[in-house]
Design a protein around this motif. Structure first.
Motif, PDB file in Angstrom:
ATOM      1  N   LYS A 222       0.831  -1.214   0.000  1.00 59.76           N
ATOM      2  CA  LYS A 222       0.000   0.000   0.000  1.00 59.76           C
ATOM      3  C   LYS A 222       0.867   1.266   0.000  1.00 59.76           C
ATOM      4  O   LYS A 222       0.608   2.211  -0.738  1.00 59.76           O
ATOM      5  N   THR A 223       1.886   1.262   0.845  1.00 61.67           N
ATOM      6  CA  THR A 223       2.771   2.424   0.894  1.00 61.67           C
ATOM      7  C   THR A 223       3.471   2.622  -0.444  1.00 61.67           C
ATOM      8  O   THR A 223       3.558   3.742  -0.964  1.00 61.67           O
ATOM      9  N   CYS A 224       3.950   1.527  -1.023  1.00 62.28           N
ATOM     10  CA  CYS A 224       4.666   1.640  -2.297  1.00 62.28           C
ATOM     11  C   CYS A 224       3.758   2.134  -3.421  1.00 62.28           C
ATOM     12  O   CYS A 224       4.168   2.944  -4.264  1.00 62.28           O
ATOM     13  N   LEU A 225       2.528   1.666  -3.424  1.00 57.99           N
ATOM     14  CA  LEU A 225       1.589   2.095  -4.468  1.00 57.99           C
ATOM     15  C   LEU A 225       1.257   3.578  -4.343  1.00 57.99           C
ATOM     16  O   LEU A 225       1.256   4.314  -5.337  1.00 57.99           O
ATOM     17  N   THR A 226       0.997   4.025  -3.128  1.00 53.71           N
ATOM     18  CA  THR A 226       0.625   5.428  -2.950  1.00 53.71           C
ATOM     19  C   THR A 226       1.835   6.334  -3.202  1.00 53.71           C
ATOM     20  O   THR A 226       1.711   7.412  -3.781  1.00 53.71           O
ATOM     21  N   TYR A 227       2.996   5.867  -2.792  1.00 51.68           N
ATOM     22  CA  TYR A 227       4.228   6.628  -3.029  1.00 51.68           C
ATOM     23  C   TYR A 227       4.510   6.721  -4.535  1.00 51.68           C
ATOM     24  O   TYR A 227       4.888   7.756  -5.065  1.00 51.68           O
ATOM     25  N   ARG A 228       4.310   5.600  -5.187  1.00 44.68           N
ATOM     26  CA  ARG A 228       4.543   5.561  -6.636  1.00 44.68           C
ATOM     27  C   ARG A 228       3.671   6.576  -7.370  1.00 44.68           C
ATOM     28  O   ARG A 228       4.107   7.282  -8.274  1.00 44.68           O
ATOM     29  N   PHE A 229       2.412   6.652  -6.947  1.00 44.71           N
ATOM     30  CA  PHE A 229       1.506   7.578  -7.617  1.00 44.71           C
ATOM     31  C   PHE A 229       1.832   9.027  -7.276  1.00 44.71           C
ATOM     32  O   PHE A 229       1.824   9.897  -8.147  1.00 44.71           O
ATOM     33  N   CYS A 230       2.124   9.279  -6.017  1.00 43.86           N
ATOM     34  CA  CYS A 230       2.316  10.674  -5.590  1.00 43.86           C
ATOM     35  C   CYS A 230       3.732  11.187  -5.836  1.00 43.86           C
ATOM     36  O   CYS A 230       3.928  12.370  -6.109  1.00 43.86           O
ATOM     37  N   ALA A 231       4.725  10.314  -5.725  1.00 42.69           N
ATOM     38  CA  ALA A 231       6.116  10.755  -5.897  1.00 42.69           C
ATOM     39  C   ALA A 231       6.686  10.302  -7.234  1.00 42.69           C
ATOM     40  O   ALA A 231       7.781  10.714  -7.620  1.00 42.69           O
ATOM     41  N   GLY A 232       5.991   9.419  -7.931  1.00 39.82           N
ATOM     42  CA  GLY A 232       6.421   8.998  -9.262  1.00 39.82           C
ATOM     43  C   GLY A 232       7.496   7.936  -9.275  1.00 39.82           C
ATOM     44  O   GLY A 232       8.072   7.641 -10.316  1.00 39.82           O
ATOM     45  N   LYS A 233       7.801   7.351  -8.118  1.00 39.61           N
ATOM     46  CA  LYS A 233       8.842   6.315  -8.099  1.00 39.61           C
ATOM     47  C   LYS A 233       8.573   5.310  -6.985  1.00 39.61           C
ATOM     48  O   LYS A 233       7.755   5.552  -6.089  1.00 39.61           O
ATOM     49  N   PHE A 234       9.280   4.208  -7.061  1.00 41.47           N
ATOM     50  CA  PHE A 234       9.179   3.171  -6.035  1.00 41.47           C
ATOM     51  C   PHE A 234      10.068   3.585  -4.862  1.00 41.47           C
ATOM     52  O   PHE A 234      11.228   3.943  -5.073  1.00 41.47           O
ATOM     53  N   PRO A 235       9.542   3.544  -3.640  1.00 41.40           N
ATOM     54  CA  PRO A 235      10.388   3.986  -2.517  1.00 41.40           C
ATOM     55  C   PRO A 235      11.541   3.024  -2.284  1.00 41.40           C
ATOM     56  O   PRO A 235      11.395   1.822  -2.415  1.00 41.40           O
ATOM     57  N   GLU A 236      12.689   3.589  -1.940  1.00 39.81           N
ATOM     58  CA  GLU A 236      13.861   2.733  -1.722  1.00 39.81           C
ATOM     59  C   GLU A 236      13.679   1.856  -0.498  1.00 39.81           C
ATOM     60  O   GLU A 236      14.128   0.725  -0.446  1.00 39.81           O
ATOM     61  N   LYS A 237      12.989   2.378   0.472  1.00 38.21           N
ATOM     62  CA  LYS A 237      12.837   1.650   1.734  1.00 38.21           C
ATOM     63  C   LYS A 237      11.485   1.990   2.335  1.00 38.21           C
ATOM     64  O   LYS A 237      11.057   3.144   2.319  1.00 38.21           O
ATOM     65  N   THR A 238      10.784   0.971   2.841  1.00 44.99           N
ATOM     66  CA  THR A 238       9.539   1.264   3.560  1.00 44.99           C
ATOM     67  C   THR A 238       9.549   0.532   4.895  1.00 44.99           C
ATOM     68  O   THR A 238      10.220  -0.484   5.058  1.00 44.99           O
ATOM     69  N   GLU A 239       8.802   1.086   5.819  1.00 45.59           N
ATOM     70  CA  GLU A 239       8.599   0.414   7.094  1.00 45.59           C
ATOM     71  C   GLU A 239       7.116   0.273   7.302  1.00 45.59           C
ATOM     72  O   GLU A 239       6.325   0.983   6.667  1.00 45.59           O
ATOM     73  N   ALA A 240       6.732  -0.645   8.176  1.00 44.91           N
ATOM     74  CA  ALA A 240       5.310  -0.844   8.427  1.00 44.91           C
ATOM     75  C   ALA A 240       4.662   0.488   8.815  1.00 44.91           C
ATOM     76  O   ALA A 240       5.193   1.227   9.637  1.00 44.91           O
ATOM     77  N   THR A 241       3.540   0.757   8.184  1.00 46.77           N
ATOM     78  CA  THR A 241       2.832   2.005   8.477  1.00 46.77           C
ATOM     79  C   THR A 241       2.222   1.916   9.873  1.00 46.77           C
ATOM     80  O   THR A 241       1.653   0.899  10.257  1.00 46.77           O
ATOM     81  N   ILE A 242       2.363   3.006  10.599  1.00 42.10           N
ATOM     82  CA  ILE A 242       1.761   3.088  11.932  1.00 42.10           C
ATOM     83  C   ILE A 242       0.598   4.059  11.856  1.00 42.10           C
ATOM     84  O   ILE A 242       0.782   5.230  11.518  1.00 42.10           O
ATOM     85  N   GLY A 243      -0.590   3.547  12.110  1.00 40.67           N
ATOM     86  CA  GLY A 243      -1.774   4.400  12.007  1.00 40.67           C
ATOM     87  C   GLY A 243      -2.111   4.637  10.543  1.00 40.67           C
ATOM     88  O   GLY A 243      -2.638   3.765   9.866  1.00 40.67           O
ATOM     89  N   VAL A 244      -1.774   5.814  10.068  1.00 39.95           N
ATOM     90  CA  VAL A 244      -2.067   6.127   8.673  1.00 39.95           C
ATOM     91  C   VAL A 244      -1.039   7.116   8.138  1.00 39.95           C
ATOM     92  O   VAL A 244      -0.564   7.980   8.874  1.00 39.95           O
ATOM     93  N   ASP A 245      -0.645   6.954   6.881  1.00 46.69           N
ATOM     94  CA  ASP A 245       0.190   7.930   6.200  1.00 46.69           C
ATOM     95  C   ASP A 245      -0.682   8.635   5.174  1.00 46.69           C
ATOM     96  O   ASP A 245      -1.641   8.066   4.662  1.00 46.69           O
TER      97      ASP A 245
ATOM     98  N   TRP B 232      -4.895   8.008   1.533  1.00 50.74           N
ATOM     99  CA  TRP B 232      -4.680   7.638   2.928  1.00 50.74           C
ATOM    100  C   TRP B 232      -4.173   6.208   2.951  1.00 50.74           C
ATOM    101  O   TRP B 232      -4.912   5.263   2.655  1.00 50.74           O
ATOM    102  N   ASP B 233      -2.923   6.089   3.266  1.00 49.40           N
ATOM    103  CA  ASP B 233      -2.236   4.790   3.284  1.00 49.40           C
ATOM    104  C   ASP B 233      -2.344   4.232   4.703  1.00 49.40           C
ATOM    105  O   ASP B 233      -1.678   4.702   5.615  1.00 49.40           O
ATOM    106  N   THR B 234      -3.193   3.240   4.866  1.00 53.08           N
ATOM    107  CA  THR B 234      -3.522   2.763   6.214  1.00 53.08           C
ATOM    108  C   THR B 234      -2.626   1.609   6.638  1.00 53.08           C
ATOM    109  O   THR B 234      -2.121   0.858   5.802  1.00 53.08           O
ATOM    110  N   ALA B 235      -2.462   1.470   7.932  1.00 52.21           N
ATOM    111  CA  ALA B 235      -1.639   0.371   8.456  1.00 52.21           C
ATOM    112  C   ALA B 235      -2.356  -0.959   8.247  1.00 52.21           C
ATOM    113  O   ALA B 235      -3.548  -1.079   8.512  1.00 52.21           O
ATOM    114  N   GLY B 236      -1.598  -1.952   7.791  1.00 52.55           N
ATOM    115  CA  GLY B 236      -2.182  -3.282   7.633  1.00 52.55           C
ATOM    116  C   GLY B 236      -2.157  -4.073   8.929  1.00 52.55           C
ATOM    117  O   GLY B 236      -2.979  -4.962   9.152  1.00 52.55           O
TER     118      GLY B 236
END
Ligand SMILES: Nc1nc2c(ncn2[C@@H]2O[C@H](COP(=O)(O)OP(=O)(O)OP(=O)(O)O)[C@@H](O)[C@H]2O)c(=O)[nH]1
Length: 239
Positions: free
Chosen positions: A39-62, A80-84
């Motif tokens: 979820k984080t990678c998909l939302t980052y990809r759309f908003c920042a235009g690239k795959f994030p180099e590193k992600t950590e588990a989302t806490i709450g919501v990004d 709204w990128d929600t924690a799984g």
């Protein structure tokens, strides 16, 4: 129900006297699914235009957003990128289910478990008054990992049909999901998926709230057309 903001930048004589301020609709889209589906990678990809180099588990919501232009109208998409993970969700759930315009359910095509969790996510949405009246789509992510696929397109399509959702299979990672070719050639573009949702929302009755403008950059113009596969619902022809 979309939110609307006023915008500055006009000569004051025009702004105050003759022209109504341009308005930007705001659409809140929540992205939900098991932890690790991307979820984080998909939302980052759309908003920042690239795959994030590193992600950590989302806490709450990004929260990520992007301003786009569709047929001359400025639209702000709030993702709204929600924690799984359940332990990171509890305190935030009430907040992110408020004033939602669309829901993106994500599973990982290499994880049958994440696919089997979908009914529970759909149920949670229903419990927060997000049923079939809200545009919903199903996204199978990580289709670049072809050798590891556990959820076939047919099975996913049947599930999507039974819940009246369009299905998209994609990869937040593969270059081809931005249209550049690569190992995931049959996938939908991440760009097109969110644009499709936005276009669907744009054609609906708006809802509204004010916010200062000019805080988000980036923009594209799209035209929607029928998808490659009519059963999939909406698709973006120019992304
Ligand atoms: N191969 C591949 N890996 C991906 C893809 N999308 C995400 N990943 C990887 O999957 C892992 C989890 O990605 P996240 O985006 O953090 O997952 P999430 O759903 O946001 O997880 P939570 O925040 O815990 O809910 C990371 O190691 C990503 O690099 C993809 O399309 N392809």
């Amino acid at each position: 129900m979309a939110e609307v903001e006023s915008s500055a930048g006009f000569p004051s004589s025009l702004t105050s006297a003759t022209l109504p301020p341009p308005r930007t609709r705001i659409f809140k889209i929540i992205v939900i699914g098991d932890s690790g589906v991307g979820k984080t990678c998909l939302t980052y990809r759309f908003c920042a235009g690239k795959f994030p180099e590193k992600t950590e588990a989302t806490i709450g919501v990004d929260f990520r957003e992007r301003l786009i232009d569709i047929d001359g109208e400025k639209i702000k998409i709030q993702l709204w990128d929600t924690a799984g993970q359940e332990r990171f969700r509890k305190s935030m759930v009430q907040h992110y289910y408020r004033n939602v315009h669309a829901v993106v359910f994500v599973y990982d095509v290499t994880s049958a478990t994440s696919f089997r969790s979908l009914p529970a996510w759909i149920e949670e949405c229903k419990q927060h008054s997000l049923g079939t009246e809200v545009p919903r789509i199903l996204v199978g992510n990580k289709c670049d990992l072809r050798e590891s696929v556990q959820v076939s397109t047919d099975v996913a399509q049947q599930f999507a049909d039974s819940h009246s959702m369009p299905l998209f299979e994609t990869s937040a990672k593969s270059p081809s999901s931005q249209g550049g070719g690569g190992s995931c050639s049959s996938s939908d573009h991440v760009e097109a998926i969110f644009m499709t949702v936005t276009h669907k929302l744009k054609s609906q009755k708006p809802l509204m709230l004010s916010q200062p403008s000019g805080t988000v950059a980036g923009g594209v113009t799209i035209h929607l057309d029928r998808g490659r596969d009519g059963a999939r619902g909406w698709a973006c022809s120019s992304c």
